[in-house]
Design a protein around this motif. Structure first.
Motif, PDB file in Angstrom:
ATOM      1  N   PRO A   3     -31.568 -45.020  12.079  1.00  0.00           N
ATOM      2  CA  PRO A   3     -32.172 -44.738  10.775  1.00  0.00           C
ATOM      3  C   PRO A   3     -33.646 -44.363  10.820  1.00  0.00           C
ATOM      4  O   PRO A   3     -34.210 -44.007   9.779  1.00  0.00           O
ATOM      5  N   TYR A   4     -34.293 -44.445  11.955  1.00  0.00           N
ATOM      6  CA  TYR A   4     -35.688 -44.020  12.099  1.00  0.00           C
ATOM      7  C   TYR A   4     -35.883 -43.726  13.576  1.00  0.00           C
ATOM      8  O   TYR A   4     -35.021 -44.020  14.401  1.00  0.00           O
ATOM      9  N   TYR A   5     -37.026 -43.151  13.924  1.00  0.00           N
ATOM     10  CA  TYR A   5     -37.290 -42.806  15.317  1.00  0.00           C
ATOM     11  C   TYR A   5     -37.923 -43.988  16.057  1.00  0.00           C
ATOM     12  O   TYR A   5     -38.863 -44.622  15.562  1.00  0.00           O
ATOM     13  N   LEU A  35     -32.875 -56.944  25.722  1.00  0.00           N
ATOM     14  CA  LEU A  35     -31.956 -57.542  24.740  1.00  0.00           C
ATOM     15  C   LEU A  35     -32.401 -57.280  23.311  1.00  0.00           C
ATOM     16  O   LEU A  35     -31.560 -57.191  22.400  1.00  0.00           O
ATOM     17  N   GLU A  36     -33.719 -57.127  23.082  1.00  0.00           N
ATOM     18  CA  GLU A  36     -34.174 -56.895  21.709  1.00  0.00           C
ATOM     19  C   GLU A  36     -33.675 -55.541  21.194  1.00  0.00           C
ATOM     20  O   GLU A  36     -33.190 -55.444  20.063  1.00  0.00           O
ATOM     21  N   ASN A  61     -29.846 -55.669  20.797  1.00  0.00           N
ATOM     22  CA  ASN A  61     -29.427 -56.416  19.604  1.00  0.00           C
ATOM     23  C   ASN A  61     -29.751 -55.662  18.317  1.00  0.00           C
ATOM     24  O   ASN A  61     -28.979 -55.705  17.350  1.00  0.00           O
ATOM     25  N   THR A  62     -30.897 -54.990  18.295  1.00  0.00           N
ATOM     26  CA  THR A  62     -31.272 -54.231  17.093  1.00  0.00           C
ATOM     27  C   THR A  62     -30.241 -53.140  16.808  1.00  0.00           C
ATOM     28  O   THR A  62     -29.772 -52.993  15.666  1.00  0.00           O
ATOM     29  N   ARG A  97     -27.020 -54.853  15.656  1.00  0.00           N
ATOM     30  CA  ARG A  97     -27.102 -55.367  14.280  1.00  0.00           C
ATOM     31  C   ARG A  97     -27.045 -54.240  13.264  1.00  0.00           C
ATOM     32  O   ARG A  97     -26.340 -54.338  12.251  1.00  0.00           O
ATOM     33  N   LEU A  98     -27.810 -53.172  13.537  1.00  0.00           N
ATOM     34  CA  LEU A  98     -27.824 -52.049  12.602  1.00  0.00           C
ATOM     35  C   LEU A  98     -26.429 -51.439  12.475  1.00  0.00           C
ATOM     36  O   LEU A  98     -25.927 -51.239  11.364  1.00  0.00           O
ATOM     37  N   SER A 120     -24.048 -53.524  10.630  1.00  0.00           N
ATOM     38  CA  SER A 120     -24.346 -53.662   9.196  1.00  0.00           C
ATOM     39  C   SER A 120     -23.906 -52.435   8.428  1.00  0.00           C
ATOM     40  O   SER A 120     -24.078 -52.369   7.207  1.00  0.00           O
ATOM     41  N   THR A 152     -25.082 -49.358   9.070  1.00  0.00           N
ATOM     42  CA  THR A 152     -26.125 -48.325   9.130  1.00  0.00           C
ATOM     43  C   THR A 152     -25.846 -47.423  10.328  1.00  0.00           C
ATOM     44  O   THR A 152     -25.851 -47.897  11.461  1.00  0.00           O
ATOM     45  N   PHE A 154     -34.111 -59.170   8.400  1.00  0.00           N
ATOM     46  CA  PHE A 154     -33.383 -58.030   8.989  1.00  0.00           C
ATOM     47  C   PHE A 154     -33.705 -56.738   8.243  1.00  0.00           C
ATOM     48  O   PHE A 154     -33.961 -55.687   8.841  1.00  0.00           O
ATOM     49  N   ASP A 194     -35.444 -54.554  11.453  1.00  0.00           N
ATOM     50  CA  ASP A 194     -34.444 -53.629  12.002  1.00  0.00           C
ATOM     51  C   ASP A 194     -34.160 -52.473  11.047  1.00  0.00           C
ATOM     52  O   ASP A 194     -34.064 -51.320  11.453  1.00  0.00           O
ATOM     53  N   LYS A 195     -33.972 -52.811   9.774  1.00  0.00           N
ATOM     54  CA  LYS A 195     -33.491 -51.826   8.805  1.00  0.00           C
ATOM     55  C   LYS A 195     -34.587 -50.848   8.371  1.00  0.00           C
ATOM     56  O   LYS A 195     -34.331 -49.664   8.188  1.00  0.00           O
ATOM     57  N   ARG A 226     -39.896 -47.876   2.858  1.00  0.00           N
ATOM     58  CA  ARG A 226     -38.515 -48.412   2.899  1.00  0.00           C
ATOM     59  C   ARG A 226     -38.546 -49.913   2.638  1.00  0.00           C
ATOM     60  O   ARG A 226     -37.761 -50.440   1.844  1.00  0.00           O
ATOM     61  N   LEU A 234     -44.301 -41.642  14.242  1.00  0.00           N
ATOM     62  CA  LEU A 234     -43.963 -41.035  15.525  1.00  0.00           C
ATOM     63  C   LEU A 234     -42.642 -40.297  15.354  1.00  0.00           C
ATOM     64  O   LEU A 234     -41.675 -40.843  14.821  1.00  0.00           O
ATOM     65  N   VAL A 268     -40.472 -58.056  17.125  1.00  0.00           N
ATOM     66  CA  VAL A 268     -39.179 -57.597  16.606  1.00  0.00           C
ATOM     67  C   VAL A 268     -38.318 -58.793  16.201  1.00  0.00           C
ATOM     68  O   VAL A 268     -38.595 -59.941  16.569  1.00  0.00           O
ATOM     69  N   ASP A 320     -35.636 -60.315  17.007  1.00  0.00           N
ATOM     70  CA  ASP A 320     -35.129 -61.366  17.895  1.00  0.00           C
ATOM     71  C   ASP A 320     -36.165 -62.440  18.195  1.00  0.00           C
ATOM     72  O   ASP A 320     -35.806 -63.531  18.623  1.00  0.00           O
TER      73      ASP A 320
END
Lengths: 534, 534
Positions: free
Chosen positions: A107-109, A271-272, A275-276, A279-280, A283, A285, B48, B52-53, B66, B97, B488, B490
């Motif tokens: 959803p973003y860069y 892992l971050e 996991n991101t 999760r996205l 969800s 997304t 979240f 993340d979102k 957002r 970016l 982040v 986590d």
């Protein structure tokens, strides 16, 4: 080298503890070695050449050969004799990363740090792809995803929880821990570990057992096969519980023999980030990524090479006898293998430099071995031992076997020497205790009957030759550097490496000058499976 | 939010410690708040969505909007009134970016994790360039490099030593540390700190003083000017002593007002990669890199916005009085600002949700403020305070100033509440001591006269309004997350965030129901320079 265990295991012991021998130690020479090793050290210059200058030293990659040739040339320049790249048998293909760009674009860069596992293929140009989450506990569940993987980036629904670091990354052994090691008791004899049975293999077997007959492993293997067949772009892997804070652990992505096909692209993430993305995607997304990975295989020469060089013995009766020091030269691919094991290679080269600089004329020959292919199963040292001393599947030995004194190895990171593991060889206890005495002020005092495994001294031990590894302060080996992108020059500790090189030089000198060779344990039984690779 | 200091400073104090007041606490309501906050929490769902979102929430970037719109919609969905994006004055450009690819291509290939500093321009496509080392201690020495920068990637000869982590990254306050805070004594009055005078500015002044009149700063500024004029590609920066293990700290790369030009591309690297490039280049090994950075500026609306919403008061005599809770919503760009300060924003939103879910009808109005532009100088809260309560340059106040009770802020990471800083307001000690009593079992007990700085409660304090921040366990805020790519989701601790939201909800409720407003310190003197931005 395998992950360090804080608890060592006890190996076969067939003889009672010997009383302290009266070792003849050349105190003046010990002083000279200390002075050269601690005051005129070149160990960091050597380490720089093996790491920053060579790049990663994945076995049979260009970086490995840059380092091997540097080692050969440097040893030669110091007057060490016969330095050469010495073939040990067929290893397999080299591999190198030529490009890696990985980013989230929706959803973003966000640019990601991701490492292709070794011996994986690339993407054939930049690909934009959506992430698909696979939730499959067994191969039956995988059926539901058949036909859905084309053009996708695959993530398994297996998050890795982040654990905050309430304990320090780096530590040294306490006096209590060392005393406990020193107090280890000999245990009943049992068969020595197969040197090819590395911790990685044991872990895999345990995981397969825990998951019920290789369920998860079968899921992974089948998924990669499906992914490749259907034309998926890549698989995302979490580098595991140690892959956090930007430190990413990554090893091999599959087979590398000359006849093996390229492996499906497996990207290790922290892992971050893993996991991101998970999760996205879970969800609802949509997560899109750009991936551009180019890898290169080297298959013209599948032979593996060690670096071997020596200071020839000068005593007419003893010069054919050999003392060896060494460590493995190869590394994994994400860092530059500074602590695994440029440190071990650099201190061994530096020990040879110290001895040559002091102009010693050793009675026995002192030989250095910098091993290749250790990370894939001690291949270099096993090949060398097989070619030189005998075959563990039959225990038939060569004449050189009878003339071998001992081998000393370093492969536990950057931490200074705190003592030595006897590998169950009780007769060596008194000898090493006396050899360590001049270095008590440098923190090296502990002699433990215990065994330590996972690296090249085991190749010697397996054929009944005295092979030892030193006890080193763990520092941050397990937490940060071991097989990670953070295994780089800056994580070395100069003072510790100087100390190691000094003590190793002293041990090599003592072993070369000692009246008798180092006593041996009983000869192990033949191990018919000992010759296999994996 | 600025880097935490383990040593707090003591602020102006004009009144003696008050004796413990007898606060009327609604014990049943405290229990209900605990139950909702600890057992039915939505704080991780909120977090979240903010991390993340939304992605990073750099001020005025798409990610910020957002998150702000999510916050507005979520608050509205819970029944909180009048949720809006509330303009606070001109901030400047947004920035995002769009691509970042950075790799070493000679002497070997290695992909790097590197973050363009905020508000920098890009490379206009992928560029291949050689690294040039600049060794210049003053601007005179820079002259030697004139005309040599075109097409080059610049690195300053300023390595940052790696320090192994012999202390844990994460820790909680010990009983001793808390007791020491509680025992802090009021000090002689002194002028309160200027809220625009953040730690970053103070550090810069100190550094400039230490380096003799801004020598290094002048070198940096002049070098960037030369680089831009001559057509260099990028400047490589070490993220500093905390940027190791793959954790990279990076903030802004220069000015961002509507009329400011793009800043020259400044890439923050981890110290290991920075040092490796520097060592190689200094050893005479040509280092080449590929860099492809694309950035986007948003300048259609230069206005800055906070998110404001409220639960209206219901007591005819008190409903125009206001209690506020808040924290800043904006973040830096490399992570997703989870602990700086999605944590603070999420717990404040969750506190509002708890209170609405319990259907409370507060006497005073309870208002939430999620501030923009905190990272660049508390701009959002300062603008809100100026628009709503008065101007610190004249200390002329509005009628709303007289009707304001107190403001409670969270901006110290993910750690649970251990107590509260009084900011020198001794009269509040007894009140907060009693308010914390029901949460003793959750570890929140300490009331200290000390001041803590660097964030939005200072904007209220500066105009003589009671503004407080809670004491939080530091966890790994300074070591890992603060302004880094590791800030982040986590790295959040769920249990701690639940505890914070619960206690904040209780404080908001107590402040709304209390007979009187929170007592105030003496009104500060006007501060003519108080209005400046930087």
């Amino acid at each position: 080298m395998r992950k360090l265990s804080r608890y060592t295991t006890i190996m076969a012991l067939s003889l009672p503890f010997a009383a302290l021998a009266q070792e003849k130690i050349d105190a003046a020479m010990m002083q000279k070695i200390r002075k050269e090793g601690l005051e005129n050290s070149k160990v960091m210059e050597i380490a720089f050449n093996l790491t920053d200058k060579s790049g990663n030293r994945l076995m049979n990659s260009p970086g490995y050969f840059r380092a091997a040739n540097y080692a050969k040339d440097a040893l030669t320049s110091w007057g060490v004799s016969g330095a050469k790249l010495d073939p040990f048998g067929e290893f397999g293909k080299g591999w190198e990363l030529e490009k890696s760009y990985v980013a989230i674009t929706a959803p973003y860069y966000k640019p990601l740090l991701a490492f292709p596992k070794a011996w994986c293929g690339g993407t054939k140009g930049q690909k934009s792809a959506e992430v698909i989450v696979i939730s499959a506990k067994d191969t039956v569940a995988l059926e539901a995803y058949k036909g859905k993987l084309k053009g996708k980036i695959i993530i398994l629904d297996q998050p890795t929880d982040y654990k905050h670091s309430f304990k320090p990354d780096a530590f040294r052994y306490t006096d209590e821990e060392l005393a406990k090691m020193a107090a280890e008791q000999p245990q009943a004899p049992r068969q020595a570990a197969n040197p090819a049975d590395t911790a990685a293999m044991r872990r895999m077997r345990e995981q397969m057992a825990a998951r019920g007959g290789g369920g998860a492993a079968r899921v992974g293997a089948l998924l990669k096969e499906m992914a490749k067949n259907e034309g998926a772009i890549a698989l995302l892997s979490s580098g595991g519980v140690r892959s956090h804070d930007g430190t990413i652990f990554a090893q091999g992505g599959g087979a590398y023999k000359g006849t093996d096909p390229e492996n499906f692209l497996d990207l290790a993430l922290g892992l971050e980030d893993f996991n991101t993305i998970l999760r996205l995607a879970k969800s609802g997304t949509p997560v899109k990524m750009d991936v551009d990975v180019k890898t290169k295989f080297y298959d013209k020469d599948l032979q593996g090479y060690n670096v071997i060089a020596e200071i020839p013995g000068t005593d007419p009766a003893l010069k054919d006898e050999v003392v060896m020091i060494g460590g493995h030269l190869d590394s994994w691919q994400t860092g530059t293998g500074a602590t695994d094991n440029a440190s071990g290679s650099a201190v061994m080269m530096e020990a040879m430099r110290i001895l040559k600089t002091l102009g010693i004329q050793p009675k026995r020959t002192i030989r250095i071995g910098l091993w290749g292919g250790e990370e894939q199963g001690l291949h270099g040292s096993r090949g060398y031992v097989k070619n030189t001393f005998g075959d563990i599947s039959t225990m038939q030995t060569t004449p050189a076997h009878a003339k071998f004194s001992s081998y000393f190895n370093i492969d536990n990171g950057t931490g200074k020497i705190r003592g030595i593991y006897l590998q169950g060889n009780a007769q060596a206890k008194g000898i090493f205790t006396e050899w360590l005495a001049p270095f008590k002020d440098l923190g090296a005092t502990t002699v433990t009957i215990a065994n330590t495994g996972g690296t090249d001294h085991q190749s010697f031990d397996a054929i009944g030759l005295p092979g030892f590894q030193f006890i080193q302060d763990p520092i941050e080996y397990n937490q940060r550097t071991h097989h990670s992108n953070m295994d780089v020059y800056d994580h070395l500790i100069e003072e510790d490496l100087k100390q190691i090189a000094t003590i190793v030089a002293a041990f090599a000198y003592n072993a070369a000058q000692r009246e008798a060779k180092i006593p041996r344990k009983e000869m192990p039984k033949p191990r018919p499976a000992g010759g296999r690779n994996f």
